[in-house]
Enzyme design. Structure first.
Site, mmCIF file in Angstrom:
data_model
loop_
_atom_site.group_PDB
_atom_site.id
_atom_site.type_symbol
_atom_site.label_atom_id
_atom_site.label_comp_id
_atom_site.label_asym_id
_atom_site.label_seq_id
_atom_site.Cartn_x
_atom_site.Cartn_y
_atom_site.Cartn_z
ATOM 1 N N ARG A 1 0.830 -1.198 0.000
ATOM 2 C CA ARG A 1 0.000 0.000 0.000
ATOM 3 C C ARG A 1 0.871 1.258 0.000
ATOM 4 N NH1 ARG A 1 -4.209 0.434 4.497
ATOM 5 N NH2 ARG A 1 -4.979 2.111 3.145
ATOM 6 N N CYS B 1 -0.616 6.492 9.008
ATOM 7 C CA CYS B 1 -1.006 5.189 8.451
ATOM 8 C C CYS B 1 -2.159 5.431 7.480
ATOM 9 C CB CYS B 1 -1.387 4.222 9.569
ATOM 10 S SG CYS B 1 -2.744 4.802 10.617
#
Length: 283
Positions: A182, A241
């Site tokens: 990601r 995050c």
């Protein structure tokens, strides 16, 4: 009083028998099925534990440009914690079944309102069960409302504009807790755009853990995190995050390693990727 950031299953078991001012919080949650955390709690939990939901307690429903899990107001969060019996002297122990990612969010949020007497159950509910410790389906006794005063925060936050300005200033290191794919912009399923904040470094939060789900030893974390920080001092680090949850896991690991002072970017990639004009890097 400041508690150790981690507590073992045996230590918690001893406290359940002896401590008079203890509140255990079950933070189990599933991002893809938000109702499952409560179902898991009802199916069995640590005796006396109170369910603390990510969507209902550890965040608020916000607009896309705020990110997926915006923080509630500090005052409101303190009132919510007091309602489940937490007072200034209470030792809070948090656990989940997801590598401590949601428990770490509650650990960070309590420190955010100045409550230092909080620990995360090392290894979570899985190791508690494997150790043969008691599990119950009985609901806890009604909480006697506590009083939790708002104190100076033991951590700090940064907002979008500060992170954006830092791209050119390069005064701080953004440390991204998402998985490497990601971070590279691959396999993005949660947010509208894949990639990362330009200049950010990547430390996947699961790299903080041993195979059994417990955190690595402090010295191991110190060595690994030192490498991840690329020479930057901990107080000049911004933890980020997808939505400000697993970033708290990296902050917890830093605390275990003896590194304090890093900040949380609560909006994280879910805010960044929904903000028009936000620069994106892929590699």
């Amino acid at each position: 009083m400041k508690a150790n950031p981690l507590i073992s299953a045996q230590e918690l078991s001893n406290l359940l028998d002896t401590a008079s001012n203890l509140v255990v919080c079950d933070c189990r949650f599933e991002l893809t099925n938000p109702s499952q955390g409560l179902q898991l709690y009802n199916d069995g939990h640590i005796p006396g534990a109170r369910h603390v939901d990510l969507d209902q307690v550890l965040s608020i429903k916000g607009t896309p440009d705020q990110g997926r899990h915006p923080l509630p107001a500090r005052e409101h969060f303190a009132q919510t914690m007091a309602a489940i019996g937490i007072s200034d002297a209470t030792h809070v122990v948090c656990y989940d079944a997801n590598d401590s990612m949601f428990a770490a969010r509650l650990w960070w949020m309590l420190r955010w309102i100045g409550h230092a007497n909080v620990s995360v159950l090392d290894g979570g509910f899985k190791l508690w069960q494997q150790g043969g410790y008691p599990v119950t389906t009985e609901p806890p006794q009604p909480a006697k409302e506590g009083f939790l005063s708002l104190r100076d925060s033991l951590t700090q936050t940064v907002e979008y504009d500060e992170v954006l300005a830092n791209i050119s200033a390069a005064e701080r290191l953004v440390l991204d807790a998402r998985s490497p794919d990601r971070f590279r912009g691959e396999n993005e399923t949660l947010d509208p755009i894949g990639g990362h904040i330009p200049g950010a470094a990547n430390r996947f939060f699961k790299d903080n853990l041993q195979a059994d789900g417990r955190f690595k030893e402090a010295e191991t974390l110190r060595k690994e995190i030192t490498a991840s920080l690329q020479g930057q001092q901990p107080e000049r680090v911004i933890s980020q995050c997808g939505s400000g949850v697993t970033a708290c896991h990296n902050l917890l690991a830093m605390e275990v390693a003896g590194f304090s002072g890093a900040a949380l970017y609560p909006g994280s990639w879910s805010q960044w990727s929904n903000t028009s004009g936000a620069p994106v890097a892929k590699d």
